[in-house]
Write a protein that holds these residues in place. Structure first.
Motif, PDB file in Angstrom:
ATOM      1  N   ASP A 191       0.825  -1.215   0.000  1.00  0.00           N
ATOM      2  CA  ASP A 191       0.000   0.000   0.000  1.00  0.00           C
ATOM      3  C   ASP A 191       0.855   1.260   0.000  1.00  0.00           C
ATOM      4  OD1 ASP A 191      -2.233  -1.605   0.019  1.00  0.00           O
ATOM      5  OD2 ASP A 191      -2.466  -1.559   2.202  1.00  0.00           O
ATOM      6  N   VAL A 246       2.313   1.727  -3.504  1.00  0.00           N
ATOM      7  CA  VAL A 246       1.307   2.253  -4.429  1.00  0.00           C
ATOM      8  C   VAL A 246       1.079   3.733  -4.174  1.00  0.00           C
ATOM      9  CG1 VAL A 246      -1.119   2.123  -5.096  1.00  0.00           C
ATOM     10  CG2 VAL A 246       0.186   0.021  -4.769  1.00  0.00           C
ATOM     11  N   GLU A 290      -5.235 -11.100  -2.299  1.00  0.00           N
ATOM     12  CA  GLU A 290      -5.004  -9.739  -1.817  1.00  0.00           C
ATOM     13  C   GLU A 290      -4.868  -8.740  -2.959  1.00  0.00           C
ATOM     14  OE1 GLU A 290      -5.339  -8.856   1.185  1.00  0.00           O
ATOM     15  OE2 GLU A 290      -5.486 -10.878   2.030  1.00  0.00           O
ATOM     16  N   TYR A 309      -7.975  -6.703  -4.377  1.00  0.00           N
ATOM     17  CA  TYR A 309      -8.415  -5.465  -3.736  1.00  0.00           C
ATOM     18  C   TYR A 309      -7.435  -4.316  -3.970  1.00  0.00           C
ATOM     19  CZ  TYR A 309     -11.217  -8.946  -1.305  1.00  0.00           C
ATOM     20  OH  TYR A 309     -12.063  -9.983  -1.012  1.00  0.00           O
ATOM     21  N   ARG A 310      -6.396  -4.549  -4.741  1.00  0.00           N
ATOM     22  CA  ARG A 310      -5.392  -3.514  -5.003  1.00  0.00           C
ATOM     23  C   ARG A 310      -5.133  -3.475  -6.508  1.00  0.00           C
ATOM     24  NH1 ARG A 310      -4.735  -5.960  -0.258  1.00  0.00           N
ATOM     25  NH2 ARG A 310      -4.125  -4.692   1.545  1.00  0.00           N
TER      26      ARG A 310
END
Length: 502
Positions: free
Chosen positions: A195, A198, A225, A228-229
């Protein structure tokens, strides 16, 4: 603090960093060089340049020796920045040996160096360098040696810490400095790391983190995972494509329910197959894949077309070699028909196989029916092929139709002005061109075409039908004197039965 003479004498007599004298130059210098050669021969951790200069630390030990490395690492006063070396060049009396990786967490291989590599940016994102992490260094082959970078400035790694947060680690990666991802072992920390990467909008950093996750997470967890990204997912998809990891990419797409994209990816594999027969078989196996409705039809057509092209190619090679058919003798084939588009295949068929019965694979009519080619496309392609051969009778038959009473009429779904252009490009005679200009309905367009292609009779007859005396007089000056066209204009102008508009 000042020293007396006796203290200074004791210092110079006891220290290992002796002052230079001319008397013991040969013995001491030879001893230092022998020591350096011994260290290099055993461990290969010193540079092979600077052969005539010895590097000595403040402790008196030669820099790069085993004892020096242990002392430096044990004190913890500074971190040994690693440099990855290739196969070292050895002298005529020296053999190559590599240092085995120690198991201790504080060995040389426990430190690392961020290496800049301009070629590592796979995604066109210009950022301050790419990275080689500790985990990547440890997984190297046994032939790779590690040694302290003797020329590396301490300022590049003076802020290194093993307690960095994901945010701080990503910042270090973005700046091209040293970093370690090994401390992020829990799933929560790894996802936090992704995260943060990103959030920095740096493609190289995102890719480096994803490579670490790919190595340390199971495929099921990683795929779950990444759903969701989406930014990280797209970067990972691009990375797998660029590195040719098609199998893993297909597994991921199928696991995420993106079956149509996985099918297209599998279909794309046919590009790497060289054999025509094997490629045909592979395309046939792709027909049952879960494509979108439109794509499924295209895949079937691709297989059918290639299968047909193979048959036509083998037959035409044999016929051309025999020299029995005139068209192959007069117009030898310049290229193979294999892997050509459908329109090119149709043109080829109209050129070499026009008039064949619809039951043959090479028949233009068979191609039109099998692949549902529109009338307009079929007419344009056939016209171009037959005009190239100067087969004007075949051209005429393309537009001639009969009604239920048996009367013939010329009709073109593409407009006769386009027919005229194609005929002119293929050097059709004026008599043929003006026949089709006369079929153009639009008067202004007809006059423009007649003037452009010097079809004088078309222009003269049109002005006569329009009863435009002035235009006819003006056009008289454009034709050759005493020509048949000029005499025709004079005869029309002298006809008293025509009621001119002006």
């Amino acid at each position: 603090m000042s020293r007396n003479k006796n203290d200074e004498d004791d210092y110079w007599n006891n220290t290992k960093c002796k002052a230079y004298t001319f008397d013991d130059d040969d013995d001491e210098y030879a001893e230092l060089k022998a020591s350096k050669r011994a260290v290099n021969s055993l461990h290969g951790i010193a540079d092979d340049d600077d052969d005539d200069v010895e590097k000595v630390s403040w402790s008196g030990e030669p820099v790069g020796s085993i004892s020096w490395s242990i002392k430096e690492n044990a004190t913890g006063g500074r971190l040994g920045d690693l440099r990855e070396l290739g196969t070292l060049r050895s002298g005529s009396d020296t053999t190559q040996q590599s240092i085995s990786k120690p198991a201790s967490a504080y060995s040389l291989s426990s430190f690392f160096k961020g290496k800049r590599d301009s070629s590592s940016s796979l995604f066109g994102i210009s950022r301050p360098g790419s990275f080689q992490s500790l985990s990547d260094s440890v997984t190297g082959t046994s032939t790779v040696s590690y040694a302290p970078d003797l020329r590396k400035s301490k300022t590049d790694y003076k802020d290194f810490s093993i307690d960095w947060s994901p945010h701080e680690t990503v910042r270090q990666m973005q700046k091209g400095r040293m970093y370690s991802l090994e401390r992020f072992r829990s799933l929560k920390d790894k996802l936090h790391l992704v995260d943060e990467a990103v959030r920095m909008h740096d493609g190289n950093v995102i890719t480096a983190v994803l490579i670490y996750l790919k190595r340390t997470l199971s495929k099921e967890v990683l795929f779950r995972e990444l759903v969701y990204r989406q930014v990280a997912l797209q970067q990972f998809v691009h990375y797998l494509k660029e590195t040719g990891q098609q199998k893993l990419l297909m597994e991921m797409l199928k696991a995420m329910g993106r079956t149509e994209e996985a099918a297209l990816l599998q279909y794309k594999e046919h590009l790497s197959i060289k054999s025509h027969i094997k490629k045909t078989e592979y395309l046939k196996s792709c027909i049952g894949l879960p494509f979108a409705s439109d794509d499924s039809g295209f895949v079937e057509d691709h297989y059918s077309l290639l299968d047909r092209q193979i048959i036509i190619e083998e037959n035409d090679k044999r016929v051309e070699a025999s020299g029995q058919i005139e068209v192959f003798k007069k117009y030898p084939r310049k290229a193979s028909i294999l892997h050509m588009p459908l329109v090119t295949t149709l043109y080829y068929s109209c050129f070499y196989h026009y008039g064949e019965s619809e039951g043959t694979f090479s028949s233009p009519a068979n191609l039109k029916t099998t692949f549902k080619i529109s009338d307009k496309q079929y007419l344009l392609t056939t016209l171009a092929a037959r005009a190239k051969l100067k087969a004007w009778r075949d051209v005429d038959s393309l537009f001639t139709t009969k009604n239920w009473l048996g009367y013939t009429k010329k009709k073109a779904p593409i407009g006769f002005h386009r027919v005229v252009d194609i005929l002119h490009k293929n050097n059709a005679p004026v008599e043929v061109i003006q026949e089709y200009i006369a079929l153009v309905d639009n008067t202004e367009l007809k006059l423009n075409l007649g003037t452009k292609y010097k079809c004088h009779n078309i222009v003269i007859d049109t002005y006569r039908d329009l009863k435009d005396r002035q235009q006819l007089i003006q056009y008289r000056s454009k034709v050759d004197k005493s020509s048949q066209e000029q005499r025709k204009i004079d005869y029309i102008l002298s006809n008293s039965q025509i009621r001119w508009k002006n």
